[in-house]
Design a protein around this motif. Structure first.
Motif, PDB file in Angstrom:
ATOM      1  N   VAL A   1       0.836  -1.195   0.000  1.00  0.00           N
ATOM      2  CA  VAL A   1       0.000   0.000   0.000  1.00  0.00           C
ATOM      3  C   VAL A   1       0.870   1.244   0.000  1.00  0.00           C
ATOM      4  CG1 VAL A   1      -1.854  -1.206   1.216  1.00  0.00           C
ATOM      5  CG2 VAL A   1      -0.216   0.171   2.527  1.00  0.00           C
ATOM      6  N   SER A   2       0.279   2.336  -0.483  1.00  0.00           N
ATOM      7  CA  SER A   2       0.965   3.630  -0.512  1.00  0.00           C
ATOM      8  C   SER A   2       0.917   4.264   0.870  1.00  0.00           C
ATOM      9  CB  SER A   2       0.280   4.547  -1.526  1.00  0.00           C
ATOM     10  OG  SER A   2       0.659   5.877  -1.341  1.00  0.00           O
ATOM     11  N   ASP A   3       2.055   4.704   1.363  1.00  0.00           N
ATOM     12  CA  ASP A   3       2.167   5.247   2.713  1.00  0.00           C
ATOM     13  C   ASP A   3       1.286   6.482   2.912  1.00  0.00           C
ATOM     14  OD1 ASP A   3       3.435   5.366   5.363  1.00  0.00           O
ATOM     15  OD2 ASP A   3       4.345   7.197   4.601  1.00  0.00           O
ATOM     16  N   THR A   4       1.326   7.411   1.952  1.00  0.00           N
ATOM     17  CA  THR A   4       0.555   8.653   2.082  1.00  0.00           C
ATOM     18  C   THR A   4      -0.938   8.378   2.099  1.00  0.00           C
ATOM     19  OG1 THR A   4       2.305   9.871   0.918  1.00  0.00           O
ATOM     20  CG2 THR A   4       0.147  10.930   1.079  1.00  0.00           C
ATOM     21  N   ALA A   5      -1.402   7.588   1.134  1.00  0.00           N
ATOM     22  CA  ALA A   5      -2.830   7.262   1.055  1.00  0.00           C
ATOM     23  C   ALA A   5      -3.277   6.474   2.279  1.00  0.00           C
ATOM     24  CB  ALA A   5      -3.115   6.479  -0.222  1.00  0.00           C
ATOM     25  N   TYR A   6      -2.416   5.608   2.767  1.00  0.00           N
ATOM     26  CA  TYR A   6      -2.699   4.792   3.957  1.00  0.00           C
ATOM     27  C   TYR A   6      -3.032   5.695   5.147  1.00  0.00           C
ATOM     28  CZ  TYR A   6      -1.686   0.851   7.234  1.00  0.00           C
ATOM     29  OH  TYR A   6      -1.746  -0.144   8.179  1.00  0.00           O
ATOM     30  N   GLY A   7      -2.198   6.709   5.362  1.00  0.00           N
ATOM     31  CA  GLY A   7      -2.431   7.644   6.461  1.00  0.00           C
ATOM     32  C   GLY A   7      -3.738   8.395   6.306  1.00  0.00           C
ATOM     33  N   GLU A   8      -4.044   8.813   5.086  1.00  0.00           N
ATOM     34  CA  GLU A   8      -5.289   9.542   4.827  1.00  0.00           C
ATOM     35  C   GLU A   8      -6.505   8.659   5.105  1.00  0.00           C
ATOM     36  OE1 GLU A   8      -5.472  11.686   1.081  1.00  0.00           O
ATOM     37  OE2 GLU A   8      -3.293  11.755   1.013  1.00  0.00           O
ATOM     38  N   ILE A   9      -6.420   7.399   4.710  1.00  0.00           N
ATOM     39  CA  ILE A   9      -7.541   6.478   4.912  1.00  0.00           C
ATOM     40  C   ILE A   9      -7.757   6.205   6.395  1.00  0.00           C
ATOM     41  CG2 ILE A   9      -8.161   4.025   4.662  1.00  0.00           C
ATOM     42  CD1 ILE A   9      -7.297   4.283   1.724  1.00  0.00           C
ATOM     43  N   LEU A  10      -6.687   5.998   7.136  1.00  0.00           N
ATOM     44  CA  LEU A  10      -6.825   5.771   8.574  1.00  0.00           C
ATOM     45  C   LEU A  10      -7.414   6.995   9.277  1.00  0.00           C
ATOM     46  CD1 LEU A  10      -3.512   3.849   9.372  1.00  0.00           C
ATOM     47  CD2 LEU A  10      -5.827   2.902   9.246  1.00  0.00           C
ATOM     48  N   ASP A  11      -7.003   8.174   8.845  1.00  0.00           N
ATOM     49  CA  ASP A  11      -7.567   9.397   9.417  1.00  0.00           C
ATOM     50  C   ASP A  11      -9.063   9.490   9.133  1.00  0.00           C
ATOM     51  OD1 ASP A  11      -5.104  10.171  10.393  1.00  0.00           O
ATOM     52  OD2 ASP A  11      -4.672  11.580   8.763  1.00  0.00           O
ATOM     53  N   LYS A  12      -9.467   9.127   7.912  1.00  0.00           N
ATOM     54  CA  LYS A  12     -10.876   9.203   7.536  1.00  0.00           C
ATOM     55  C   LYS A  12     -11.701   8.172   8.304  1.00  0.00           C
ATOM     56  CE  LYS A  12     -12.405  11.633   5.254  1.00  0.00           C
ATOM     57  NZ  LYS A  12     -13.122  12.916   5.546  1.00  0.00           N
ATOM     58  N   LEU A  13     -11.180   6.955   8.452  1.00  0.00           N
ATOM     59  CA  LEU A  13     -11.901   5.934   9.215  1.00  0.00           C
ATOM     60  C   LEU A  13     -12.075   6.376  10.671  1.00  0.00           C
ATOM     61  CD1 LEU A  13     -10.293   2.615   7.896  1.00  0.00           C
ATOM     62  CD2 LEU A  13     -12.611   3.452   7.441  1.00  0.00           C
ATOM     63  N   THR A  14     -11.039   6.996  11.226  1.00  0.00           N
ATOM     64  CA  THR A  14     -11.126   7.517  12.600  1.00  0.00           C
ATOM     65  C   THR A  14     -12.207   8.581  12.697  1.00  0.00           C
ATOM     66  OG1 THR A  14      -8.772   7.084  12.979  1.00  0.00           O
ATOM     67  CG2 THR A  14      -9.851   8.644  14.454  1.00  0.00           C
ATOM     68  N   GLU A  15     -12.235   9.463  11.707  1.00  0.00           N
ATOM     69  CA  GLU A  15     -13.219  10.552  11.689  1.00  0.00           C
ATOM     70  C   GLU A  15     -14.648  10.014  11.593  1.00  0.00           C
ATOM     71  OE1 GLU A  15     -14.733  13.729   8.360  1.00  0.00           O
ATOM     72  OE2 GLU A  15     -12.558  13.463   8.533  1.00  0.00           O
ATOM     73  N   LEU A  16     -14.846   8.992  10.770  1.00  0.00           N
ATOM     74  CA  LEU A  16     -16.195   8.470  10.527  1.00  0.00           C
ATOM     75  C   LEU A  16     -16.677   7.540  11.631  1.00  0.00           C
ATOM     76  CD1 LEU A  16     -15.914   7.717   6.687  1.00  0.00           C
ATOM     77  CD2 LEU A  16     -17.117   9.634   7.781  1.00  0.00           C
ATOM     78  N   THR A  17     -15.754   6.977  12.386  1.00  0.00           N
ATOM     79  CA  THR A  17     -16.128   6.047  13.446  1.00  0.00           C
ATOM     80  C   THR A  17     -16.865   6.778  14.568  1.00  0.00           C
ATOM     81  OG1 THR A  17     -14.245   4.610  12.984  1.00  0.00           O
ATOM     82  CG2 THR A  17     -15.250   4.415  15.155  1.00  0.00           C
TER      83      THR A  17
END
Length: 341
Positions: free
Chosen positions: A94-110
């Motif tokens: 996986v791409s490191d930058t996109a990975y961080g963005e996705i984890l941030d978004k999942l945290t936000e939506l949870t």
């Protein structure tokens, strides 16, 4: 509770699994990495244990008897403790930058008012020997940066389907829908991303190039010669998908956009099955092609009509040797355009 469980199915993956796992570690302790050693006979088990020992708060090594890719994914789902679930094959990363963005978004939506069932992101074909990488993205098809439903989805283009590489599911959804992939069977990734769809209500799309899908090794399951050798497994998955759409007929009748998407996806899978059988050039496999279409017709005349007389079905059922040659040449053209196999 972990935010995201990532299952890495491994079978004799010693040559490339480190690159995969290393790309996942930056997720930190919000993520659990489940390395599922599926009865490997090389150093895979030792490498899995090495990572589990070095990163005990992040990595868990699971050793099991060989059951195939589907069995390894099933084991990952059974052991997943995260709110969300992702599969990353051991030769991908996986791409490191996109990975961080996705984890941030999942945290936000949870914990929000709406329960997210599926997050979709782009994936990139990392094809052996090619410098230009093809990106599969969903712009203008899926609403961006907002929670949406199937009613908000626009028409997908050919080659733009949601694959295992694209999705992160809510873990409880996978467990509740009873997903159980067949053992000792290739191509079950199609079932993984297909069968949960009727249970998916809320989705979110991020236009980031997250998953790097390595393709082009001679021994890969999607290699054309390998696929022909394993055609019975492709046909098995194809028929399971037909059975599933038929079983969900009443539900899909009232969810037309989802139905159209699932039938179009089934169309692609049936086309691949038909073309591989034609490419093999044997009378036995040509008969298997006829039998596949008879199976679909007996299961559901509507599904048969939709697949058989659509663009792809007509194209793969051209009569005679000349028709079969046109079908194969058309398939090769699609290979070059869509960059698959």
């Amino acid at each position: 509770m972990k935010l995201l469980s990532i299952t890495v199915p491994c079978y004799n993956s010693e040559k490339y699994m480190r690159k995969c796992i290393d790309s996942l570690l930056p997720g930190g302790e919000d993520v659990e990495i489940l390395i599922v050693d599926d009865g490997s006979t090389d150093a895979t088990a030792a490498i899995a244990d090495e990572y589990a020992e070095k990163y005990p708060a992040i990595v868990k090594a699971i050793h099991k008897e060989n059951g195939g890719h589907g069995s390894a994914v099933n084991t990952g789902i059974e052991n997943a403790a995260g709110l969300y679930f992702k599969v990353v094959d051991s030769d991908d990363w996986v791409s490191d930058t996109a990975y961080g963005e996705i984890l941030d978004k999942l945290t936000e939506l949870t914990g929000g008012e709406e329960v997210l069932d599926m997050l979709i992101a782009n994936y990139v074909y990392e094809k052996e020997g090619e410098k230009r990488k093809k990106v599969i993205r969903y712009r203008h098809v899926l609403p961006e940066d907002e929670i949406f439903t199937w009613n908000d989805v626009h028409r997908f283009h050919k080659g733009q389907y949601i694959l295992m590489h694209s999705v992160i599911f809510r873990t409880k959804l996978l467990k509740d829908c009873g997903l159980k992939l067949p053992e000792h069977t290739f191509y079950v990734d199609n079932l993984f991303v297909f069968e949960p769809l009727p249970y998916v209500k809320k989705m979110y799309y991020m236009d980031v190039n997250f998953y790097r899908y390595y393709i082009g090794r001679a021994d890969q399951s999607v290699n054309e010669k390998v696929m022909i050798g394993r055609i019975d497994q492709q046909l098995k998955v194809n028929k399971i998908m037909v059975d599933y759409v038929t079983a969900k007929k009443q539900f899909l009748a009232t969810h037309k956009k989802l139905r159209n998407y699932m039938l179009n996806y089934l169309d692609i899978i049936t086309t691949v099955s038909s073309i591989m059988l034609i490419c093999s050039g044997t009378d036995e496999n040509l008969e298997k092609k006829n039998e596949l279409w008879k199976y679909i017709k007996q299961k559901d005349p509507f599904v048969f009509f939709r697949l058989r007389y659509g663009l792809l079905g007509s194209y793969t059922n051209l009569p005679g040797k000349g028709g079969r040659k046109i079908s194969v040449e058309g398939y090769k053209l699609c290979q070059r355009f869509f960059k698959f196999n």
